[in-house]
Write an enzyme that holds these catalytic residues in place. Structure first.
Site, PDB file in Angstrom:
ATOM      1  N   THR A 182      43.680  23.816  38.585  1.00 41.37           N
ATOM      2  CA  THR A 182      44.172  24.568  37.433  1.00 41.37           C
ATOM      3  C   THR A 182      44.211  23.537  36.314  1.00 41.37           C
ATOM      4  O   THR A 182      44.234  22.339  36.589  1.00 41.37           O
ATOM      5  CB  THR A 182      45.623  25.061  37.692  1.00 41.37           C
ATOM      6  OG1 THR A 182      45.612  25.974  38.775  1.00 41.37           O
ATOM      7  CG2 THR A 182      46.224  25.750  36.502  1.00 41.37           C
ATOM      8  N   ARG A 210      41.998  39.035  44.044  1.00 40.75           N
ATOM      9  CA  ARG A 210      43.197  38.202  44.182  1.00 40.75           C
ATOM     10  C   ARG A 210      43.652  37.744  42.783  1.00 40.75           C
ATOM     11  O   ARG A 210      42.841  37.388  41.938  1.00 40.75           O
ATOM     12  CB  ARG A 210      42.861  37.000  45.055  1.00 40.75           C
ATOM     13  CG  ARG A 210      44.047  36.061  45.315  1.00 40.75           C
ATOM     14  CD  ARG A 210      43.915  34.788  44.530  1.00 40.75           C
ATOM     15  NE  ARG A 210      45.001  33.843  44.801  1.00 40.75           N
ATOM     16  CZ  ARG A 210      45.193  32.751  44.097  1.00 40.75           C
ATOM     17  NH1 ARG A 210      44.388  32.438  43.106  1.00 40.75           N
ATOM     18  NH2 ARG A 210      46.205  31.953  44.377  1.00 40.75           N
ATOM     19  N   VAL A 211      44.946  37.803  42.521  1.00 40.54           N
ATOM     20  CA  VAL A 211      45.470  37.447  41.200  1.00 40.54           C
ATOM     21  C   VAL A 211      46.169  36.097  41.271  1.00 40.54           C
ATOM     22  O   VAL A 211      47.004  35.859  42.144  1.00 40.54           O
ATOM     23  CB  VAL A 211      46.427  38.547  40.683  1.00 40.54           C
ATOM     24  CG1 VAL A 211      47.042  38.140  39.348  1.00 40.54           C
ATOM     25  CG2 VAL A 211      45.673  39.867  40.533  1.00 40.54           C
ATOM     26  N   ASP A 213      48.522  32.867  40.045  1.00 45.18           N
ATOM     27  CA  ASP A 213      49.811  32.634  39.385  1.00 45.18           C
ATOM     28  C   ASP A 213      49.651  32.218  37.925  1.00 45.18           C
ATOM     29  O   ASP A 213      50.570  32.367  37.124  1.00 45.18           O
ATOM     30  CB  ASP A 213      50.566  31.509  40.109  1.00 45.18           C
ATOM     31  CG  ASP A 213      49.803  30.192  39.987  1.00 45.18           C
ATOM     32  OD1 ASP A 213      48.740  30.063  40.626  1.00 45.18           O
ATOM     33  OD2 ASP A 213      50.241  29.313  39.225  1.00 45.18           O
ATOM     34  N   GLY A 232      48.561  24.333  41.649  1.00 45.04           N
ATOM     35  CA  GLY A 232      48.730  24.268  43.102  1.00 45.04           C
ATOM     36  C   GLY A 232      48.398  25.602  43.733  1.00 45.04           C
ATOM     37  O   GLY A 232      47.687  26.416  43.146  1.00 45.04           O
TER      38      GLY A 232
HETATM   39  N1  GLY Z   1      47.183  27.885  40.856  1.00 46.91           N
HETATM   40  C1  GLY Z   1      45.894  28.447  40.803  1.00 46.91           C
HETATM   41  C2  GLY Z   1      45.708  29.553  41.734  1.00 46.91           C
HETATM   42  O1  GLY Z   1      46.250  29.547  42.835  1.00 46.91           O
HETATM   43  O2  GLY Z   1      45.016  30.462  41.407  1.00 46.91           O
END
Ligand code: GLY
Length: 323
Positions: A182, A210-211, A213, A232
């Site tokens: 990220t 899938r979304v 965070d 993460g």
């Molecule tokens: N932190 C990035 C994700 O898991 O999509």
């Protein structure tokens, strides 16, 4: 610190978190990439840029760096497609905006910026594609050869990793050396305003739909009191509602470092895997990680520093009055 009615700007950025970087060569290359972005964005803040604009600029630069898993260099999902997510939060106006699973755009963070002033502030795939068309943003292919090779290798190994590599390397990462990707930027401007931005290609090899965070207040949140960007494993960040939790604790009166330490000690009990960067309204900068490495760098008004060789303990560290 306030001078002539102006606050000393502060800046911290990250390019992901994960397991150890391979050798000193890796550290130096990543440090160089991060420092270049810190220098440019900090100069922008000193020229009077708002925290929000500085965060967008920093995210664009990190999205353009193929080493990091956002924009160019994003990892591929299970079906071999790139879908990116990004969010922007203006702490001053307490306003969140973002895009989820958008494709064929160079800077997902720019869409989040446009949505700051829209009545509909978080758009997913079809809506984000429609917005791209409306804004007449040229189609962009974020795929790099390294990410494609990584996907092919993982496909042959039947998707054994929990998450794709955070840093694209000249040689493919080994499954045991999986990293979390990220990018994120947190800034305090000279008027004392805070903002946070986060952008990602996701965790890699994930199911369609899938979304992440990164486009939720769990991964990116700010008020007038504190701003936080997370990196993460997204599911771990969501389960802890991490960015929101830290920011609300500071907003309710806890010093930043105390809020971070409390949130990290709870997260450790649940064996979470992530990293965090944060700034509060007093100018305190903080960072923390439960993963082995956090790829972050900061400018505190005096100097640039980084977290690349941060020791195992304490897992939360900081500069300034926040603790
Ligand atoms: N932190 C990035 C994700 O898991 O999509």
């Amino acid at each position: 610190m306030v001078l002539d009615g102006r606050v000393q700007p502060k800046l911290i950025i990250h390019g992901g978190a994960g397991s150890s970087l391979k050798g000193k060569g890796g550290v130096e290359v990543v440090r160089h990439s991060l420092f270049k972005v810190v220098e440019e964005v900090y100069a922008f803040l000193l020229s009077g840029a708002s925290a929000l604009d500085a965060v967008v600029r920093g995210c664009e630069l990190l999205e353009d760096d193929p080493r990091f898993n956002a924009g160019t260099g994003s990892v591929l999902q299970s079906d071999g497609q790139i879908r990116m997510s990004a969010a922007l939060m203006d702490g001053d106006r307490r306003r969140f905006s973002g895009v989820i699973n958008v494709s064929r755009v160079q800077h997902p963070i720019d869409l989040a910026q446009t949505l700051q002033n829209s009545p509909d502030r978080v758009l997913s795939d079809y809506g984000a594609a429609e917005l791209l068309r409306e804004l007449q943003i040229p189609s962009y292919d974020a795929l790099t050869d390294l990410r494609l090779q990584e996907w092919i290798q993982e496909r042959q190994e039947n998707f054994v990793k929990t998450m794709a590599g955070v840093v694209a390397e000249q040689e493919l990462v080994e499954p045991s050396n999986a990293r979390r990707g990220t990018i994120g930027v947190v800034a305090l401007d000279e008027q004392g305003r805070l903002a946070a931005g986060t952008s990602t290609g996701g965790k890699g090899f994930e199911r369609i739909g899938r979304v992440s965070d990164s486009a939720m207040p769990a991964g990116n949140y700010a008020t007038a009191h504190a701003a936080v960007s997370c990196t993460g494993i997204g599911e771990d960040i969501i389960d802890e509602c991490l960015a929101g939790r830290i920011v609300v604790r500071v907003t309710d009166g806890l010093p930043l470092l105390v809020a971070m330490k409390r949130s990290f000690s709870e997260a450790q009990e649940h064996q979470r895997d992530f990293g965090v960067i944060a700034i509060d309204a007093t100018g305190a900068i903080a960072w923390g990680k439960t993963s082995e490495v956090l790829l972050a760098a900061y400018h505190d008004g005096q100097q640039i520093g980084d977290t690349l060789e941060m020791s195992e303990e304490p897992i939360v560290q900081g500069l300034g009055d926040g603790g």
